[in-house]
Write an enzyme that holds these catalytic residues in place. Structure first.
Site, PDB file in Angstrom:
ATOM      1  N   ASP A   1       0.868  -1.223   0.013  1.00  0.00           N
ATOM      2  CA  ASP A   1      -0.008  -0.001   0.091  1.00  0.00           C
ATOM      3  C   ASP A   1       0.858   1.268   0.036  1.00  0.00           C
ATOM      4  O   ASP A   1       0.634   2.190  -0.706  1.00  0.00           O
ATOM      5  CB  ASP A   1      -1.007   0.059   1.322  1.00  0.00           C
ATOM      6  CG  ASP A   1      -1.917  -1.002   1.308  1.00  0.00           C
ATOM      7  OD1 ASP A   1      -2.486  -1.396   0.195  1.00  0.00           O
ATOM      8  OD2 ASP A   1      -2.196  -1.669   2.171  1.00  0.00           O
TER       9      ASP A   1
ATOM     10  N   ARG B   1      -1.082   3.392  16.214  1.00  0.00           N
ATOM     11  CA  ARG B   1      -1.534   4.269  15.420  1.00  0.00           C
ATOM     12  C   ARG B   1      -1.580   5.821  15.689  1.00  0.00           C
ATOM     13  O   ARG B   1      -0.992   6.651  15.151  1.00  0.00           O
ATOM     14  CB  ARG B   1      -2.893   3.865  14.562  1.00  0.00           C
ATOM     15  CG  ARG B   1      -3.071   2.778  13.878  1.00  0.00           C
ATOM     16  CD  ARG B   1      -1.938   2.621  12.652  1.00  0.00           C
ATOM     17  NE  ARG B   1      -1.961   1.469  11.834  1.00  0.00           N
ATOM     18  CZ  ARG B   1      -1.018   1.018  11.083  1.00  0.00           C
ATOM     19  NH1 ARG B   1       0.073   1.253  11.002  1.00  0.00           N
ATOM     20  NH2 ARG B   1      -1.441   0.028  10.114  1.00  0.00           N
TER      21      ARG B   1
ATOM     22  N   SER C   1      -1.890  -8.651   3.937  1.00  0.00           N
ATOM     23  CA  SER C   1      -1.724  -7.128   4.462  1.00  0.00           C
ATOM     24  C   SER C   1      -1.361  -7.385   5.692  1.00  0.00           C
ATOM     25  O   SER C   1      -2.161  -7.909   6.583  1.00  0.00           O
ATOM     26  CB  SER C   1      -3.017  -6.549   4.374  1.00  0.00           C
ATOM     27  OG  SER C   1      -2.700  -5.354   4.977  1.00  0.00           O
TER      28      SER C   1
ATOM     29  N   ASP D   1      -7.669   1.814  10.377  1.00  0.00           N
ATOM     30  CA  ASP D   1      -6.398   2.735  10.470  1.00  0.00           C
ATOM     31  C   ASP D   1      -6.895   4.214   9.924  1.00  0.00           C
ATOM     32  O   ASP D   1      -5.979   5.131  10.236  1.00  0.00           O
ATOM     33  CB  ASP D   1      -5.326   2.059   9.798  1.00  0.00           C
ATOM     34  CG  ASP D   1      -4.881   0.717  10.614  1.00  0.00           C
ATOM     35  OD1 ASP D   1      -5.173   0.843  11.913  1.00  0.00           O
ATOM     36  OD2 ASP D   1      -4.327  -0.056  10.175  1.00  0.00           O
TER      37      ASP D   1
HETATM   38  N1  ARG Z   1      -8.211  -5.045  12.353  1.00  0.00           N
HETATM   39  C1  ARG Z   1      -7.210  -4.428  13.104  1.00  0.00           C
HETATM   40  C2  ARG Z   1      -7.342  -3.143  13.682  1.00  0.00           C
HETATM   41  O1  ARG Z   1      -8.359  -2.523  13.142  1.00  0.00           O
HETATM   42  C3  ARG Z   1      -5.685  -4.710  12.354  1.00  0.00           C
HETATM   43  C4  ARG Z   1      -5.625  -3.573  11.097  1.00  0.00           C
HETATM   44  C5  ARG Z   1      -4.068  -4.006  10.644  1.00  0.00           C
HETATM   45  N2  ARG Z   1      -3.893  -3.194   9.455  1.00  0.00           N
HETATM   46  C6  ARG Z   1      -3.186  -3.928   8.657  1.00  0.00           C
HETATM   47  N3  ARG Z   1      -2.750  -3.268   7.448  1.00  0.00           N
HETATM   48  N4  ARG Z   1      -3.346  -5.239   8.364  1.00  0.00           N
HETATM   49  O2  ARG Z   1      -6.830  -2.583  14.571  1.00  0.00           O
END
Ligand code: ARG
Length: 391
Positions: free
Chosen positions: A13, A93, A170, A122
């Site tokens: 990404d 984050r 991912s 995110d």
């Molecule tokens: N679902 C999780 C969250 O919202 C993990 C997100 C992870 N992101 C990724 N690019 N795999 O915190």
């Protein structure tokens, strides 16, 4: 040309975003990889990828200690878990966003960019912090161009961007855990392929003899494993190794995302699983029944705030204040047995223990058992009246 700072991991990404920002937005791209304890090779990889695609400038920002001391420590004290997920990505984050803002200010750029899609959480976590703490314009190329992962892969190929074989998933990693999404994992009908897991051994491959460990806590924070004192970041790294080699910390859940979608999510969170279990175990010894009820009430509230991109919400700060006050007494030692994916608490001790061995003991004669009779006579008085009226 105007400049933009892009939060960069070197994954598909964010790598595609570099080229999109140059080509479609006419910007010089400064990439910034924030080190929140992902494996060292990932930080190196991000640097190499950034160099190989010729970014304007690249930064690696070390935020490991801050992540452990100001974010994960709060997660442990709050037993922060959302639908079974210890919030590894979610806790990192806000810090990443804060570090990116600092860099953007230093570099005098016009905008901040991220590589999040328009479906996940995110994007909320980055943008709500950036909007609350700065006035930077935000660019989200993958979302704005409505790109699919396959379109991103095609775009990468046609722009000479190297694609690593793991890129089908991912993945987001930091010291608190590894989140794995995408490809065959997306469909809950499919089993998770073994190759998706890197941190936690399968039950078959996990250590064949049980491992006994002790964890010491001070004010709710783990400070030593097996009598060895260490910084929180080192302790988490150690907990990840020990629990991972015992097959502990694989989480495979159906998660309710902020946008309302249900999503199949897979996590490797060995250290987080072990430390939260031990922490909760010690709380059982030092908190009153009512305090325990209270923490079981506020822990999901806290976790929802973290998950729902509301780290900066005042209630989170309010809760931290009460949690910290209560955690003064979460001191002591928990001994656990780890074996083939299971954690068993073997013993717990604390100078703030509310357990009274003298009084509870079958051998005690001093507290006269007969005195309890009066209490029993009056127990359930309303239930007793009701039963007599109705039968
Ligand atoms: N679902 C999780 C969250 O919202 C993990 C997100 C992870 N992101 C990724 N690019 N795999 O915190």
């Amino acid at each position: 040309m105007d400049k933009v700072v892009l939060a960069f991991s070197g994954g598909l990404d964010t790598t595609v975003c570099v080229k999109l920002l140059e080509e479609k937005y006419n910007l010089d791209v400064i990439t910034a990889c924030v080190d929140v304890g992902q494996p060292k090779e990932e930080i190196e990889k991000a640097k190499n990828v950034a160099e190989s695609i010729g970014v304007f400038k690249h930064y690696s920002i070390d935020a490991r200690e801050e992540f452990a001391d100001d974010f994960i420590s709060k997660g442990i004290k709050a037993n922060a878990v959302y639908e079974g997920y210890p919030l590894s990505t979610a806790l990192a984050r806000p810090l990443i966003a804060m570090k990116i803002i600092e860099l953007a200010e230093m570099e005098g750029v016009t905008a901040i960019a991220h590589g999040c899609t328009g479906k996940g959480n995110d994007q909320f976590r980055f943008e709500s912090i950036i909007r609350s703490m700065s006035n930077f314009k935000i660019i989200a190329p993958v979302r704005e161009l409505n790109l699919t992962r396959t379109e991103e892969q095609d775009y990468a190929r046609s722009h000479g961007i190297p694609l690593s074989p793991e890129a089908k998933f991912s993945v987001d990693e930091n010291i608190w855990g590894r989140s794995i999404e995408g490809d065959v994992i997306e469909d809950p009908k499919n089993e998770v392929p073994a190759e998706a897991y890197l941190w936690v051994k399968s039950v078959e491959e996990a250590n064949s003899v049980p491992e006994k460990i002790s964890i010491d806590f001070e004010s709710g924070i783990p400070i030593a494993i097996n009598d060895e004192k260490m910084s929180l970041i080192d302790l988490i790294a150690k907990a990840n190794k020990i629990a991972g080699s015992n097959g502990i910390g694989k989480i495979d859940i159906i998660e309710d995302r902020m946008v309302g979608l249900k999503s199949r999510e897979v996590y490797e969170v060995p250290g987080a699983t072990l430390l939260i279990e031990a922490h909760r175990g010690l709380e059982g010894l030092v908190f009153t029944k009512d305090e325990l009820k209270f923490i079981d009430y506020i822990s999901p509230l806290y976790s929802d705030l973290v998950y729902n991109a509301l780290w900066h919400e005042p209630l989170r700060e309010d809760l931290d204040k009460s949690i910290d006050f209560m955690q003064r007494r979460v001191n002591g030692r928990v001994v656990l047995n780890l074996f083939k994916g299971h954690i068993t608490i073997l013993s717990r001790e604390s100078k703030f223990s509310l357990h009274d061995i003298e009084q509870i003991s079958f051998e005690d004669k001093e507290n006269d058992q007969r005195e309890i009779e009066g209490m029993i006579k009056h127990h359930g008085i309303q239930a007793s009246i009701y039963q007599k009226q109705n039968h």
